[in-house]
Design a protein around this motif. Structure first.
Motif, PDB file in Angstrom:
ATOM      1  N   TYR A   1     -41.898 -25.650 -19.074  1.00 54.11           N
ATOM      2  CA  TYR A   1     -41.754 -24.199 -19.227  1.00 54.11           C
ATOM      3  C   TYR A   1     -41.363 -23.890 -20.675  1.00 54.11           C
ATOM      4  O   TYR A   1     -40.415 -24.472 -21.202  1.00 54.11           O
ATOM      5  CB  TYR A   1     -40.694 -23.670 -18.260  1.00 54.11           C
ATOM      6  CG  TYR A   1     -41.119 -23.744 -16.810  1.00 54.11           C
ATOM      7  CD1 TYR A   1     -41.710 -22.652 -16.180  1.00 54.11           C
ATOM      8  CD2 TYR A   1     -40.958 -24.922 -16.079  1.00 54.11           C
ATOM      9  CE1 TYR A   1     -42.119 -22.728 -14.846  1.00 54.11           C
ATOM     10  CE2 TYR A   1     -41.368 -25.007 -14.747  1.00 54.11           C
ATOM     11  CZ  TYR A   1     -41.946 -23.904 -14.142  1.00 54.11           C
ATOM     12  OH  TYR A   1     -42.357 -23.974 -12.825  1.00 54.11           O
ATOM     13  N   ASN A   2     -42.111 -22.977 -21.308  1.00 54.47           N
ATOM     14  CA  ASN A   2     -41.830 -22.646 -22.706  1.00 54.47           C
ATOM     15  C   ASN A   2     -40.900 -21.446 -22.847  1.00 54.47           C
ATOM     16  O   ASN A   2     -40.707 -20.919 -23.938  1.00 54.47           O
ATOM     17  CB  ASN A   2     -43.130 -22.410 -23.483  1.00 54.47           C
ATOM     18  CG  ASN A   2     -44.001 -21.339 -22.833  1.00 54.47           C
ATOM     19  OD1 ASN A   2     -43.495 -20.344 -22.311  1.00 54.47           O
ATOM     20  ND2 ASN A   2     -45.310 -21.539 -22.867  1.00 54.47           N
ATOM     21  N   ASP A   3     -40.326 -21.016 -21.736  1.00 55.97           N
ATOM     22  CA  ASP A   3     -39.321 -19.953 -21.740  1.00 55.97           C
ATOM     23  C   ASP A   3     -38.289 -20.309 -20.672  1.00 55.97           C
ATOM     24  O   ASP A   3     -38.358 -21.398 -20.086  1.00 55.97           O
ATOM     25  CB  ASP A   3     -39.980 -18.600 -21.452  1.00 55.97           C
ATOM     26  CG  ASP A   3     -39.158 -17.414 -21.982  1.00 55.97           C
ATOM     27  OD1 ASP A   3     -37.944 -17.590 -22.196  1.00 55.97           O
ATOM     28  OD2 ASP A   3     -39.734 -16.332 -22.165  1.00 55.97           O
ATOM     29  N   THR A   4     -37.358 -19.417 -20.393  1.00 59.93           N
ATOM     30  CA  THR A   4     -36.394 -19.691 -19.333  1.00 59.93           C
ATOM     31  C   THR A   4     -37.110 -19.803 -17.989  1.00 59.93           C
ATOM     32  O   THR A   4     -38.079 -19.093 -17.728  1.00 59.93           O
ATOM     33  CB  THR A   4     -35.339 -18.582 -19.247  1.00 59.93           C
ATOM     34  OG1 THR A   4     -36.001 -17.318 -19.098  1.00 59.93           O
ATOM     35  CG2 THR A   4     -34.461 -18.564 -20.488  1.00 59.93           C
TER      36      THR A   4
ATOM     37  N   CYS B   1     -35.501 -25.182 -18.530  1.00 63.26           N
ATOM     38  CA  CYS B   1     -35.854 -24.096 -19.447  1.00 63.26           C
ATOM     39  C   CYS B   1     -36.308 -24.593 -20.811  1.00 63.26           C
ATOM     40  O   CYS B   1     -35.837 -25.631 -21.297  1.00 63.26           O
ATOM     41  CB  CYS B   1     -34.648 -23.185 -19.656  1.00 63.26           C
ATOM     42  SG  CYS B   1     -34.216 -22.196 -18.233  1.00 63.26           S
ATOM     43  N   LEU B   2     -37.217 -23.865 -21.406  1.00 62.34           N
ATOM     44  CA  LEU B   2     -37.518 -23.918 -22.840  1.00 62.34           C
ATOM     45  C   LEU B   2     -38.143 -25.214 -23.347  1.00 62.34           C
ATOM     46  O   LEU B   2     -38.575 -25.285 -24.502  1.00 62.34           O
ATOM     47  CB  LEU B   2     -36.249 -23.643 -23.660  1.00 62.34           C
ATOM     48  CG  LEU B   2     -35.518 -22.333 -23.348  1.00 62.34           C
ATOM     49  CD1 LEU B   2     -34.176 -22.310 -24.070  1.00 62.34           C
ATOM     50  CD2 LEU B   2     -36.359 -21.136 -23.749  1.00 62.34           C
TER      51      LEU B   2
ATOM     52  N   HIS C   1     -42.741 -13.929 -14.610  1.00 67.09           N
ATOM     53  CA  HIS C   1     -42.137 -14.495 -15.828  1.00 67.09           C
ATOM     54  C   HIS C   1     -42.291 -16.019 -15.835  1.00 67.09           C
ATOM     55  O   HIS C   1     -42.675 -16.611 -16.855  1.00 67.09           O
ATOM     56  CB  HIS C   1     -40.660 -14.106 -15.895  1.00 67.09           C
ATOM     57  CG  HIS C   1     -39.866 -14.914 -16.881  1.00 67.09           C
ATOM     58  ND1 HIS C   1     -39.770 -14.567 -18.214  1.00 67.09           N
ATOM     59  CD2 HIS C   1     -39.146 -16.057 -16.739  1.00 67.09           C
ATOM     60  CE1 HIS C   1     -39.020 -15.453 -18.843  1.00 67.09           C
ATOM     61  NE2 HIS C   1     -38.635 -16.368 -17.974  1.00 67.09           N
ATOM     62  N   ASP C   2     -41.982 -16.666 -14.699  1.00 70.61           N
ATOM     63  CA  ASP C   2     -42.086 -18.122 -14.621  1.00 70.61           C
ATOM     64  C   ASP C   2     -43.531 -18.592 -14.762  1.00 70.61           C
ATOM     65  O   ASP C   2     -43.803 -19.606 -15.403  1.00 70.61           O
ATOM     66  CB  ASP C   2     -41.510 -18.617 -13.291  1.00 70.61           C
ATOM     67  CG  ASP C   2     -39.996 -18.490 -13.224  1.00 70.61           C
ATOM     68  OD1 ASP C   2     -39.374 -18.208 -14.257  1.00 70.61           O
ATOM     69  OD2 ASP C   2     -39.441 -18.669 -12.117  1.00 70.61           O
TER      70      ASP C   2
ATOM     71  N   ARG D   1     -41.364 -25.681 -25.594  1.00 70.37           N
ATOM     72  CA  ARG D   1     -41.480 -25.227 -26.983  1.00 70.37           C
ATOM     73  C   ARG D   1     -41.560 -26.380 -27.976  1.00 70.37           C
ATOM     74  O   ARG D   1     -42.324 -26.329 -28.933  1.00 70.37           O
ATOM     75  CB  ARG D   1     -40.303 -24.313 -27.328  1.00 70.37           C
ATOM     76  CG  ARG D   1     -40.313 -23.010 -26.542  1.00 70.37           C
ATOM     77  CD  ARG D   1     -39.221 -22.072 -26.985  1.00 70.37           C
ATOM     78  NE  ARG D   1     -39.269 -20.807 -26.239  1.00 70.37           N
ATOM     79  CZ  ARG D   1     -38.413 -19.814 -26.417  1.00 70.37           C
ATOM     80  NH1 ARG D   1     -37.432 -19.912 -27.321  1.00 70.37           N
ATOM     81  NH2 ARG D   1     -38.528 -18.706 -25.688  1.00 70.37           N
TER      82      ARG D   1
ATOM     83  N   ASP E   1     -45.901 -17.188 -16.463  1.00 69.77           N
ATOM     84  CA  ASP E   1     -46.299 -17.088 -17.865  1.00 69.77           C
ATOM     85  C   ASP E   1     -45.653 -18.175 -18.722  1.00 69.77           C
ATOM     86  O   ASP E   1     -46.190 -18.543 -19.769  1.00 69.77           O
ATOM     87  CB  ASP E   1     -45.937 -15.702 -18.409  1.00 69.77           C
ATOM     88  CG  ASP E   1     -46.740 -14.593 -17.739  1.00 69.77           C
ATOM     89  OD1 ASP E   1     -47.789 -14.896 -17.125  1.00 69.77           O
ATOM     90  OD2 ASP E   1     -46.308 -13.421 -17.822  1.00 69.77           O
ATOM     91  N   ALA E   2     -44.494 -18.664 -18.283  1.00 63.99           N
ATOM     92  CA  ALA E   2     -43.791 -19.695 -19.054  1.00 63.99           C
ATOM     93  C   ALA E   2     -44.305 -21.101 -18.751  1.00 63.99           C
ATOM     94  O   ALA E   2     -44.134 -22.016 -19.560  1.00 63.99           O
ATOM     95  CB  ALA E   2     -42.288 -19.626 -18.769  1.00 63.99           C
TER      96      ALA E   2
END
Length: 260
Positions: free
Chosen positions: A142-145, A121-122, A208-209, A125, A211-212
Protein backbone atom coordinates in the motif's frame (compact mmCIF):
# COMPACT_ATOMS: atom_id res chain seq x y z
CA UNK A 1 -11.08 5.98 19.26
CA UNK A 2 -13.78 7.35 21.54
CA UNK A 3 -16.64 6.92 19.10
CA UNK A 4 -20.23 5.96 20.01
CA UNK A 5 -20.32 2.34 21.19
CA UNK A 6 -22.57 1.14 18.38
CA UNK A 7 -20.61 2.86 15.61
CA UNK A 8 -17.78 1.07 13.83
CA UNK A 9 -14.31 2.37 14.60
CA UNK A 10 -11.79 3.60 12.07
CA UNK A 11 -8.45 1.88 12.45
CA UNK A 12 -5.42 3.19 10.57
CA UNK A 13 -2.46 0.84 10.21
CA UNK A 14 -0.01 3.70 10.35
CA UNK A 15 3.59 3.25 11.45
CA UNK A 16 5.85 5.35 13.64
CA UNK A 17 9.61 5.54 13.32
CA UNK A 18 10.17 4.90 17.05
CA UNK A 19 8.88 2.06 17.16
CA UNK A 20 14.92 -26.50 4.40
CA UNK A 21 12.06 -25.94 2.59
CA UNK A 22 8.82 -24.34 3.49
CA UNK A 23 6.64 -22.55 0.99
CA UNK A 24 5.29 -19.60 2.96
CA UNK A 25 6.58 -17.39 5.75
CA UNK A 26 4.06 -15.33 7.71
CA UNK A 27 5.35 -12.43 9.84
CA UNK A 28 2.74 -10.92 12.17
CA UNK A 29 3.59 -8.55 14.97
CA UNK A 30 1.17 -8.07 17.88
CA UNK A 31 2.04 -5.18 20.15
CA UNK A 32 -0.95 -2.83 20.01
CA UNK A 33 -4.61 -2.78 18.99
CA UNK A 34 -3.99 -2.42 15.27
CA UNK A 35 -1.34 -5.13 15.01
CA UNK A 36 -3.51 -7.38 17.20
CA UNK A 37 -6.34 -7.02 14.69
CA UNK A 38 -4.01 -7.69 11.76
CA UNK A 39 -2.40 -10.68 13.49
CA UNK A 40 -5.54 -12.32 14.83
CA UNK A 41 -8.43 -11.16 12.63
CA UNK A 42 -6.77 -10.82 9.21
CA UNK A 43 -3.63 -12.98 8.94
CA UNK A 44 -5.31 -16.28 9.95
CA UNK A 45 -7.41 -16.08 6.78
CA UNK A 46 -4.20 -16.32 4.73
CA UNK A 47 -2.75 -19.07 6.91
CA UNK A 48 -5.86 -21.25 6.66
CA UNK A 49 -6.13 -20.69 2.90
CA UNK A 50 -2.53 -21.76 2.35
CA UNK A 51 -2.88 -24.76 4.67
CA UNK A 52 -5.93 -25.98 2.76
CA UNK A 53 -3.78 -25.98 -0.37
CA UNK A 54 -1.12 -28.01 1.43
CA UNK A 55 1.49 -25.29 1.63
CA UNK A 56 3.96 -25.56 4.49
CA UNK A 57 4.00 -22.44 6.68
CA UNK A 58 6.43 -20.90 9.14
CA UNK A 59 4.52 -18.46 11.34
CA UNK A 60 6.70 -15.79 12.96
CA UNK A 61 4.27 -14.39 15.52
CA UNK A 62 4.67 -11.72 18.24
CA UNK A 63 8.25 -11.67 19.56
CA UNK A 64 9.37 -14.07 16.80
CA UNK A 65 8.47 -11.46 14.18
CA UNK A 66 12.00 -10.03 14.16
CA UNK A 67 14.96 -9.85 11.83
CA UNK A 68 16.92 -12.62 13.53
CA UNK A 69 14.10 -15.13 13.23
CA UNK A 70 13.33 -13.99 9.69
CA UNK A 71 16.91 -14.35 8.51
CA UNK A 72 17.20 -17.77 10.13
CA UNK A 73 14.02 -18.83 8.38
CA UNK A 74 15.26 -17.56 5.02
CA UNK A 75 18.59 -19.36 5.39
CA UNK A 76 17.16 -22.64 6.63
CA UNK A 77 13.84 -22.86 4.81
CA UNK A 78 13.99 -20.54 1.78
CA UNK A 79 10.30 -19.65 1.34
CA UNK A 80 8.87 -18.70 -2.03
CA UNK A 81 6.31 -16.33 -0.52
CA UNK A 82 6.42 -13.91 2.41
CA UNK A 83 3.54 -12.04 4.08
CA UNK A 84 4.27 -9.16 6.47
CA UNK A 85 1.57 -7.86 8.85
CA UNK A 86 2.46 -4.83 10.96
CA UNK A 87 2.69 -1.06 11.07
CA UNK A 88 4.73 0.47 8.31
CA UNK A 89 6.42 3.59 7.05
CA UNK A 90 7.70 4.45 3.59
CA UNK A 91 10.87 2.44 4.06
CA UNK A 92 10.25 -0.13 6.79
CA UNK A 93 7.94 -2.67 8.38
CA UNK A 94 7.91 -2.24 12.16
CA UNK A 95 9.16 -5.10 14.36
CA UNK A 96 7.82 -6.24 17.74
CA UNK A 97 10.15 -4.12 19.89
CA UNK A 98 10.43 -0.36 20.27
CA UNK A 99 12.74 0.98 17.57
CA UNK A 100 12.99 -2.36 15.75
CA UNK A 101 12.12 -3.26 12.19
CA UNK A 102 11.55 -6.61 10.51
CA UNK A 103 12.03 -5.31 6.97
CA UNK A 104 13.71 -2.10 5.84
CA UNK A 105 15.96 -0.68 3.15
CA UNK A 106 18.91 -2.47 4.73
CA UNK A 107 17.67 -6.04 4.26
CA UNK A 108 15.74 -5.89 0.99
CA UNK A 109 18.19 -8.37 -0.56
CA UNK A 110 16.74 -11.05 1.75
CA UNK A 111 13.60 -10.99 -0.39
CA UNK A 112 15.44 -11.80 -3.60
CA UNK A 113 13.48 -14.29 -5.71
CA UNK A 114 10.39 -14.14 -3.51
CA UNK A 115 6.82 -12.95 -3.89
CA UNK A 116 5.91 -10.60 -1.05
CA UNK A 117 2.67 -9.20 0.31
CA UNK A 118 3.01 -6.32 2.79
CA UNK A 119 -0.04 -5.48 4.89
CA UNK A 120 1.21 -2.21 6.35
CA UNK A 121 0.89 1.50 5.64
CA UNK A 122 2.99 3.46 3.19
CA UNK A 123 5.42 0.66 2.31
CA UNK A 124 4.63 0.93 -1.37
CA UNK A 125 6.34 4.31 -1.57
CA UNK A 126 9.93 3.13 -1.07
CA UNK A 127 10.27 -0.31 0.52
CA UNK A 128 8.36 -2.32 -2.08
CA UNK A 129 10.30 -0.73 -4.94
CA UNK A 130 13.58 -1.34 -3.12
CA UNK A 131 12.68 -5.01 -2.66
CA UNK A 132 12.03 -5.35 -6.39
CA UNK A 133 15.32 -3.65 -7.19
CA UNK A 134 16.99 -6.16 -4.86
CA UNK A 135 15.48 -9.08 -6.75
CA UNK A 136 12.00 -9.68 -5.35
CA UNK A 137 9.80 -11.11 -8.09
CA UNK A 138 6.63 -9.24 -7.14
CA UNK A 139 5.52 -7.18 -4.16
CA UNK A 140 1.98 -6.22 -3.17
CA UNK A 141 1.91 -3.16 -0.90
CA UNK A 142 0.00 0.00 0.00
CA UNK A 143 1.45 3.37 -1.04
CA UNK A 144 -0.73 5.26 1.44
CA UNK A 145 -2.25 4.54 4.84
CA UNK A 146 -4.13 1.25 5.09
CA UNK A 147 -7.40 1.85 6.90
CA UNK A 148 -10.04 -0.46 8.35
CA UNK A 149 -13.37 -0.07 10.09
CA UNK A 150 -14.02 -2.47 12.96
CA UNK A 151 -16.80 -3.10 15.46
CA UNK A 152 -15.83 -1.71 18.90
CA UNK A 153 -17.30 -4.65 20.85
CA UNK A 154 -15.27 -7.35 19.10
CA UNK A 155 -12.79 -5.46 16.90
CA UNK A 156 -13.98 -7.61 14.02
CA UNK A 157 -13.46 -5.83 10.68
CA UNK A 158 -16.61 -4.81 8.87
CA UNK A 159 -17.50 -7.01 5.92
CA UNK A 160 -15.21 -6.43 2.98
CA UNK A 161 -12.01 -5.37 4.70
CA UNK A 162 -10.69 -8.84 5.51
CA UNK A 163 -11.82 -10.12 2.13
CA UNK A 164 -9.95 -7.38 0.26
CA UNK A 165 -6.79 -7.29 2.37
CA UNK A 166 -6.32 -11.06 2.09
CA UNK A 167 -7.30 -11.37 -1.57
CA UNK A 168 -3.65 -11.70 -2.70
CA UNK A 169 -3.88 -15.20 -1.17
CA UNK A 170 -4.97 -16.17 -4.70
CA UNK A 171 -1.25 -16.43 -5.41
CA UNK A 172 -1.52 -19.84 -3.70
CA UNK A 173 -3.79 -20.95 -6.54
CA UNK A 174 -1.01 -20.37 -9.05
CA UNK A 175 -2.34 -17.09 -10.46
CA UNK A 176 0.08 -14.60 -11.96
CA UNK A 177 0.83 -11.48 -9.91
CA UNK A 178 -1.05 -9.33 -12.42
CA UNK A 179 -4.10 -11.61 -12.12
CA UNK A 180 -3.93 -11.46 -8.32
CA UNK A 181 -3.76 -7.68 -8.46
CA UNK A 182 -6.72 -7.47 -10.80
CA UNK A 183 -8.78 -9.83 -8.63
CA UNK A 184 -7.95 -7.78 -5.52
CA UNK A 185 -9.04 -4.52 -7.14
CA UNK A 186 -12.24 -6.20 -8.30
CA UNK A 187 -12.85 -7.43 -4.74
CA UNK A 188 -12.46 -3.86 -3.48
CA UNK A 189 -14.89 -2.60 -6.10
CA UNK A 190 -17.45 -5.24 -5.17
CA UNK A 191 -17.42 -4.21 -1.51
CA UNK A 192 -17.34 -0.51 -2.34
CA UNK A 193 -20.55 -0.99 -4.31
CA UNK A 194 -22.02 -2.97 -1.40
CA UNK A 195 -21.26 -0.26 1.16
CA UNK A 196 -22.19 2.65 -1.12
CA UNK A 197 -25.80 1.57 -0.66
CA UNK A 198 -25.52 1.05 3.11
CA UNK A 199 -22.82 3.28 4.57
CA UNK A 200 -20.95 5.70 2.26
CA UNK A 201 -18.31 6.35 4.95
CA UNK A 202 -17.26 2.69 4.93
CA UNK A 203 -17.33 2.71 1.13
CA UNK A 204 -14.99 5.70 1.10
CA UNK A 205 -12.52 3.94 3.42
CA UNK A 206 -12.47 0.92 1.12
CA UNK A 207 -12.10 3.22 -1.88
CA UNK A 208 -9.08 4.83 -0.22
CA UNK A 209 -7.49 1.41 0.39
CA UNK A 210 -8.20 0.29 -3.18
CA UNK A 211 -6.41 3.34 -4.56
CA UNK A 212 -3.45 2.74 -2.24
CA UNK A 213 -3.05 -0.94 -3.16
CA UNK A 214 -0.37 -1.54 -5.79
CA UNK A 215 1.72 -4.22 -7.46
CA UNK A 216 5.46 -3.78 -7.88
CA UNK A 217 7.67 -6.05 -9.92
CA UNK A 218 6.81 -8.50 -12.67
CA UNK A 219 3.14 -9.13 -13.34
CA UNK A 220 4.02 -12.51 -14.86
CA UNK A 221 5.43 -13.79 -11.56
CA UNK A 222 3.69 -16.68 -9.87
CA UNK A 223 4.45 -19.47 -7.47
CA UNK A 224 4.24 -23.12 -8.44
CA UNK A 225 1.79 -25.52 -6.85
CA UNK A 226 2.84 -26.78 -3.45
CA UNK A 227 5.32 -29.64 -3.60
CA UNK A 228 3.03 -31.50 -1.22
CA UNK A 229 0.21 -31.30 -3.77
CA UNK A 230 2.51 -32.69 -6.46
CA UNK A 231 3.69 -35.45 -4.14
CA UNK A 232 0.08 -36.19 -3.22
CA UNK A 233 -0.89 -36.50 -6.87
CA UNK A 234 2.09 -38.75 -7.51
CA UNK A 235 1.03 -40.96 -4.61
CA UNK A 236 -2.52 -41.16 -5.93
CA UNK A 237 -1.30 -42.21 -9.39
CA UNK A 238 1.03 -44.76 -7.83
CA UNK A 239 -1.71 -46.30 -5.70
CA UNK A 240 -4.07 -46.35 -8.69
CA UNK A 241 -1.44 -48.07 -10.83
CA UNK A 242 -0.69 -50.68 -8.14
CA UNK A 243 -4.40 -51.39 -7.64
CA UNK A 244 -4.97 -51.72 -11.40
CA UNK A 245 -1.97 -54.03 -11.75
CA UNK A 246 -3.18 -56.18 -8.86
CA UNK A 247 -6.69 -56.36 -10.33
CA UNK A 248 -5.34 -57.39 -13.75
CA UNK A 249 -3.23 -60.12 -12.13
CA UNK A 250 -6.28 -61.47 -10.30
CA UNK A 251 -8.28 -61.51 -13.53
CA UNK A 252 -5.45 -63.24 -15.40
CA UNK A 253 -5.05 -65.96 -12.77
CA UNK A 254 -8.75 -66.62 -12.43
CA UNK A 255 -9.55 -66.54 -16.15
CA UNK A 256 -9.19 -70.34 -16.63
CA UNK A 257 -11.89 -70.85 -14.01
CA UNK A 258 -14.41 -68.82 -15.99
CA UNK A 259 -14.80 -71.60 -18.57
CA UNK A 260 -15.87 -74.16 -16.01
Amino acid sequence: MSLPSREPLNVICEGKNELGQNDVTIVRTDFDLVTNILANKIAPEVIVYAHKRLYSIVDLYKERANKTELLGNFIYKVPATVWLFSHGTEDEVIGPDVGSTVADLGNTVWFNGKMVSIVACLTGRKLATAMVHAGARAVFAYNDTLEMRVWPETYEPLMGFKECITKPKLMFDGLKASEVYKATVEEYEKWIAYWDERDPITADVLRHDRDAFALYGTGESKITASAYILIGLTDIFAVTWIFSFFLLQVLRLTKPLWRK
